[in-house]
Design a protein around this motif. Structure first.
Motif, PDB file in Angstrom:
ATOM      1  N   ASP A   1      15.941  -3.447   9.114  1.00 49.99           N
ATOM      2  CA  ASP A   1      16.353  -4.255   7.977  1.00 49.99           C
ATOM      3  C   ASP A   1      16.707  -3.341   6.801  1.00 49.99           C
ATOM      4  O   ASP A   1      16.721  -2.105   6.938  1.00 49.99           O
ATOM      5  N   ASP A   2      16.994  -3.932   5.657  1.00 49.32           N
ATOM      6  CA  ASP A   2      17.462  -3.137   4.512  1.00 49.32           C
ATOM      7  C   ASP A   2      16.396  -2.190   3.988  1.00 49.32           C
ATOM      8  O   ASP A   2      16.709  -1.220   3.289  1.00 49.32           O
ATOM      9  N   GLN A   3      15.132  -2.435   4.322  1.00 52.45           N
ATOM     10  CA  GLN A   3      14.051  -1.550   3.883  1.00 52.45           C
ATOM     11  C   GLN A   3      13.677  -0.517   4.955  1.00 52.45           C
ATOM     12  O   GLN A   3      12.740   0.263   4.771  1.00 52.45           O
ATOM     13  N   GLY A   4      14.412  -0.536   6.083  1.00 47.78           N
ATOM     14  CA  GLY A   4      14.122   0.407   7.154  1.00 47.78           C
ATOM     15  C   GLY A   4      13.009  -0.023   8.074  1.00 47.78           C
ATOM     16  O   GLY A   4      12.553   0.764   8.918  1.00 47.78           O
ATOM     17  N   THR A   5      12.557  -1.279   7.952  1.00 53.18           N
ATOM     18  CA  THR A   5      11.515  -1.798   8.820  1.00 53.18           C
ATOM     19  C   THR A   5      12.132  -2.265  10.137  1.00 53.18           C
ATOM     20  O   THR A   5      13.217  -2.860  10.145  1.00 53.18           O
ATOM     21  N   VAL A   6      11.440  -2.030  11.250  1.00 50.98           N
ATOM     22  CA  VAL A   6      11.925  -2.464  12.553  1.00 50.98           C
ATOM     23  C   VAL A   6      11.620  -3.949  12.733  1.00 50.98           C
ATOM     24  O   VAL A   6      10.459  -4.366  12.688  1.00 50.98           O
ATOM     25  N   CYS A   7      12.667  -4.728  12.937  1.00 51.28           N
ATOM     26  CA  CYS A   7      12.543  -6.166  13.171  1.00 51.28           C
ATOM     27  C   CYS A   7      12.889  -6.443  14.634  1.00 51.28           C
ATOM     28  O   CYS A   7      13.940  -6.006  15.111  1.00 51.28           O
ATOM     29  N   LEU A   8      12.043  -7.172  15.321  1.00 46.03           N
ATOM     30  CA  LEU A   8      12.282  -7.428  16.728  1.00 46.03           C
ATOM     31  C   LEU A   8      13.430  -8.414  16.931  1.00 46.03           C
ATOM     32  O   LEU A   8      13.558  -9.409  16.214  1.00 46.03           O
ATOM     33  N   ILE A   9      14.264  -8.116  17.928  1.00 45.62           N
ATOM     34  CA  ILE A   9      15.220  -9.073  18.468  1.00 45.62           C
ATOM     35  C   ILE A   9      14.602  -9.751  19.678  1.00 45.62           C
ATOM     36  O   ILE A   9      14.673 -10.963  19.860  1.00 45.62           O
ATOM     37  N   ASP A  10      13.960  -8.925  20.505  1.00 43.89           N
ATOM     38  CA  ASP A  10      13.344  -9.381  21.747  1.00 43.89           C
ATOM     39  C   ASP A  10      12.097  -8.538  21.991  1.00 43.89           C
ATOM     40  O   ASP A  10      12.076  -7.347  21.677  1.00 43.89           O
ATOM     41  N   GLY A  11      11.051  -9.168  22.539  1.00 42.17           N
ATOM     42  CA  GLY A  11       9.836  -8.422  22.849  1.00 42.17           C
ATOM     43  C   GLY A  11       8.590  -8.990  22.199  1.00 42.17           C
ATOM     44  O   GLY A  11       7.579  -8.303  22.101  1.00 42.17           O
ATOM     45  N   HIS A  12       8.626 -10.256  21.796  1.00 41.25           N
ATOM     46  CA  HIS A  12       7.495 -10.833  21.080  1.00 41.25           C
ATOM     47  C   HIS A  12       6.272 -11.022  21.975  1.00 41.25           C
ATOM     48  O   HIS A  12       5.137 -10.865  21.517  1.00 41.25           O
ATOM     49  N   ARG A  13       6.469 -11.363  23.244  1.00 43.64           N
ATOM     50  CA  ARG A  13       5.335 -11.474  24.160  1.00 43.64           C
ATOM     51  C   ARG A  13       4.696 -10.104  24.383  1.00 43.64           C
ATOM     52  O   ARG A  13       3.468  -9.992  24.446  1.00 43.64           O
ATOM     53  N   ARG A  14       5.522  -9.073  24.502  1.00 40.39           N
ATOM     54  CA  ARG A  14       4.970  -7.732  24.666  1.00 40.39           C
ATOM     55  C   ARG A  14       4.220  -7.284  23.406  1.00 40.39           C
ATOM     56  O   ARG A  14       3.185  -6.606  23.489  1.00 40.39           O
ATOM     57  N   LEU A  15       4.716  -7.681  22.246  1.00 43.08           N
ATOM     58  CA  LEU A  15       4.020  -7.369  21.005  1.00 43.08           C
ATOM     59  C   LEU A  15       2.643  -8.021  20.975  1.00 43.08           C
ATOM     60  O   LEU A  15       1.638  -7.377  20.651  1.00 43.08           O
TER      61      LEU A  15
END
Length: 317
Positions: free
Chosen positions: A96-110
């Protein structure tokens, strides 16, 4: 299989997301899916194309995730597998604009990482989707490539996308997904099932196909929630088919205590909205057309409807 000690709030994972009130699909209360403190100074810098081990507490989830329901038993199994064998498939994310990683896919693995107390999730950094439509479509494509979401996932996600006007109409949603409009309408109808019934169905994967869910939804429309709960348990335990469910519905409608309910379907189109309400067992159908701004289209539609009604209701075949 060893059972993981679960957090006091972990039972909430089984709930169906209230998409109109809660943007995240998988987020038990108290879950540290977003940074709980200012970690900007110590956070690693990531770049597009990189596959990185990202600390779980630094990740943000996708509010438009295509998968809307999760099974606690399935999460436990996934957590056990990741603990024993490691993470076999990288999640997908963007910056995102702050350089944070935002998931597209992988919420169950998270969530499995959190259950198994694995500190990082391996994420492939992709370019940021250009808009919310692209973000949802990217999530859905990733699920289909690996293990497609269920019709109930689609029903909840599509209702949310239409309610928020991310897709302006069912017709546009159908076109962008390349899914037949009648199938889109059938799936959206499942969003009207009560959340407890959705949770029961989620725990019974063998029932999560559109033909069976359609039959269960039709049964619910005439029988109500309590009888449908009993039916779901019986379908799963006796391996009943969708035809068996339809037969139960017909028998219920013929019973002396049957209370006939209206079955309503609404379709939104570029030029207006149509609502069809059918009163099962009464030989009655109501069609309402509204929001059509061009009177010429109304005149044409009236002529076509008169022809259609005449053809179907005429004494001649």
């Amino acid at each position: 299989m060893r059972k993981f000690a679960r957090r006091p709030d972990a039972a909430e994972i089984a709930r169906i997301a209230e998409v109109t009130k809660q943007p995240e699909a998988i987020r038990p209360s108290g879950s540290p899916l977003e940074p709980a403190q200012d970690i900007t100074a110590s956070r690693t810098t990531y770049s597009i194309g990189q596959v990185a081990q990202v600390p779980v507490h630094e990740l943000k989830i996708n509010p438009l995730n295509a998968r809307r329901v999760v099974s606690p038993a399935g999460l436990d199994e996934l957590a056990q597998g990741m603990k024993e064998r490691g993470q076999e498939v990288a999640a997908l994310g963007y910056l995102d604009d702050q350089g944070t990683v935002c998931l597209i896919d992988g919420h169950r693995r998270l969530e499995a990482c959190r259950i198994a107390e694995i500190p990082t999730l391996r994420v492939e950094i992709r370019p940021k989707p250009e808009n919310e439509q692209a973000l949802y479509l990217s999530s859905r494509a990733a699920n289909i490539d690996r293990e497609a979401q269920t019709p109930i996932d689609d029903a909840l996600a599509w209702k949310m996308l239409l309610d928020r006007q991310i897709f302006p109409s069912q017709a546009e949603l159908s076109r962008r997904l390349n899914v037949d409009p009648t199938v889109v309408n059938r799936i959206l109808g499942l969003a009207n099932l009560p959340k407890p019934l959705m949770a029961m169905l989620t725990e019974r994967p063998a029932l999560m196909n559109l033909r069976m869910l359609d039959a269960i939804k039709r049964f619910f429309d005439v029988a109500g929630e309590a009888d449908t709960e009993t039916l779901i348990v019986e379908v799963a335990s006796k391996d009943l088919s969708s035809r068996d469910v339809d037969a139960r519905r017909v028998a219920f409608q013929k019973g002396p205590s049957t209370r006939v309910r209206g079955n309503t379907q609404t379709l939104n189109f570029d030029r207006g909205t149509s609502t069809v309400k059918r009163f099962a067992g009464q030989g009655r159908l109501i069609l309402e057309i509204k929001d059509v701004t061009d009177e010429k289209h109304i005149d044409q539609l009236q002529d076509e409807l008169n022809k259609l009604v005449s053809r179907f209701l005429s004494e001649q075949d």
